[in-house]
Design an enzyme around this catalytic site. Structure first.
Site, PDB file in Angstrom:
ATOM      1  N   THR A  96       0.834  -1.106   0.000  1.00 46.55           N
ATOM      2  CA  THR A  96       0.077  -0.076   0.232  1.00 46.55           C
ATOM      3  C   THR A  96       1.075   1.181   0.109  1.00 46.55           C
ATOM      4  OG1 THR A  96      -1.669  -1.187   1.183  1.00 46.55           O
ATOM      5  CG2 THR A  96      -1.861   1.343   1.186  1.00 46.55           C
ATOM      6  N   LYS A 171      -6.744   2.059  -3.455  1.00 45.41           N
ATOM      7  CA  LYS A 171      -6.395   1.617  -2.311  1.00 45.41           C
ATOM      8  C   LYS A 171      -6.415   2.625  -1.408  1.00 45.41           C
ATOM      9  CE  LYS A 171      -5.622  -1.367   0.983  1.00 45.41           C
ATOM     10  NZ  LYS A 171      -4.430  -2.164   0.900  1.00 45.41           N
ATOM     11  N   LYS A 239      -0.108   5.008   8.826  1.00 44.67           N
ATOM     12  CA  LYS A 239       0.526   5.461   7.695  1.00 44.67           C
ATOM     13  C   LYS A 239      -0.133   5.546   6.251  1.00 44.67           C
ATOM     14  CE  LYS A 239       1.950   2.116   5.034  1.00 44.67           C
ATOM     15  NZ  LYS A 239       1.649   1.459   3.757  1.00 44.67           N
TER      16      LYS A 239
END
Length: 289
Positions: A96, A171, A239
Site C-alpha cells: 500500500t 487503495k 501510515k
C-alpha cells in the site's frame, strides 16, 4: 511455469505466497526475518539471502512491504532486486503506497526494461489465507493479462483500473474510509456507553440503520470482547492515512476529516497502540480503559 519471487512475508505476504505454492508455482522468497519463511521453505520455496538474489532468479517479483521507503530501499538499494531483473521481467508491487510513488517506481522500472504493475489488495488476514483478496491493479493491459493467473491464485476478484497509479489511488480511498469509519463508530459507541446505553444494544440498533459502515459488523466481536489480535496493525493504517493526505496535497484537495483522523491514530500509536489491531482505536479513546 515461471519462477515467482516474493519479497515481504508479513501478515499478508506469507499467506499470498502459500496460495501461490498451492497453485503449483515455484517460489524464491526473501524477508528481513527468515523465520517467517519456514513454512514456505519446507514446502519447497527457495530462500534468497537478499532482494538482489530474488531479482537474479525470478521472472516475476511480487513485493508486499510496509512503506514506500522500504519498497524503494529493497528495489533500488545496494542489494536491490531491480538491478538484477532480466529485461521484460515483471514487478508487481502489492504494497500500500501512494500513487505518485507508484508512478516513480514505474518510471525507474521502465529504464531497466522492467514491466511494472501497482496491485495493492483489499481484504483481511482471513481473506489472504483463503485466497479471497481483491486486487486493484494499475498498468498496461498486456502486462496485466500476462499475470492474471497469479491474481486468481491469491484472490477472488481482480480489477484492472487503468494506467499505473490507479490501483494505488483506489487503495488510498478504501483505507481512508476504513480508518474514518471505525474511528467514527468508536466515538459514537463510547458516547453511547457514557450516556448509559448497553454496548450490545448500541450495536444491535445502529447496525440495523444505514448510517453505519458495513465493516463495523465484521469487527463487532473485537470491540465487544476487547480482542485486538492483529489483523491490520494500527501503525499501518496511520501510515496509509498519511499517504492519503500526501495525495490530497499533491492534487490540491482539502481533506480536513482525513487529517484529523490521521492524527488521532498517530496519538494512539504514540501511546503504545501501534502494534495492536487498528480497531484498538476504541480502547485508546475509551476513558474506562
Amino acid at each position: 511455469m515461471k519462477k515467482i519471487g516474493i519479497i515481504g512475508l508479513g501478515i499478508m505476504g506469507c499467506r499470498m505466497a502459500k496460495n501461490l505454492q498451492k497453485a503449483g508455482y515455484s517460489l524464491v522468497v526473501y524477508n528481513r526475518t527468515k523465520e517467517k519463511a519456514n513454512d514456505l521453505l519446507n514446502a519447497g520455496a527457495i530462500w534468497a539471502h537478499s532482494p538482489k538474489e530474488v531479482g537474479d532468479q525470478a521472472e516475476i517479483i511480487i513485493t508486499m512491504l510496509s512503506t514506500p521507503e522500504i519498497v524503494k530501499k529493497l528495489a533500488l538499494g545496494e542489494d536491490g532486486f531491480l538491478h538484477k531483473m532480466k529485461p521484460n521481467s515483471i514487478w508487481i508491487d502489492s504494497s500500500t503506497v501512494n500513487p505518485s510513488f507508484s508512478k516513480e517506481m514505474h518510471k525507474i522500472s521502465k529504464k531497466h526494461q522492467i514491466q511494472y504493475l501497482d496491485a495493492p489488495v483489499a481484504g483481511s488476514k482471513a481473506a489472504a489465507e483463503n485466497a479471497e483478496l481483491l486486487f486493484l491493479v494499475g498498468g498496461t493491459k498486456d502486462t496485466f493479462e500476462e499475470v492474471t493467473s497469479l491474481f486468481d491464485s491469491m484472490g477472488k476478484k481482480t480489477l484492472h483500473l487503468g494506467v499505473v497509479g490507479k490501483g494505488a489511488a483506489m487503495k488510498m480511498l478504501i483505507n481512508q474510509l476504513l480508518g474514518q469509519s471505525v474511528l467514527a463508530f468508536a466515538e459514537a459507541l463510547i458516547l453511547g456507553e457514557a450516556m448509559g446505553l448497553e454496548k450490545e444494544k448500541v450495536f444491535d440498533i445502529l447496525l440495523a440503520t444505514p448510517v453505519v459502515a458495513p465493516v463495523i459488523s465484521a469487527i463487532r466481536h473485537k470491540l465487544e470482547n476487547d480482542d485486538y489480535e492483529t489483523n491490520f496493525p494500527l501503525k499501518w493504517i496511520q501510515k496509509d492515512l498519511h499517504l492519503s493526505s500526501i495525495s490530497a496535497y499533491e492534487n490540491g484537495i482539502a481533506t480536513p476529516n482525513l487529517n484529523t483522523t490521521k492524527e488521532v491514530y498517530a496519538q494512539a500509536k504514540q501511546n503504545g497502540f501501534g502494534n495492536h489491531d487498528f480497531t484498538a482505536i476504541y480502547k485508546f479513546l475509551n476513558p474506562k480503559n
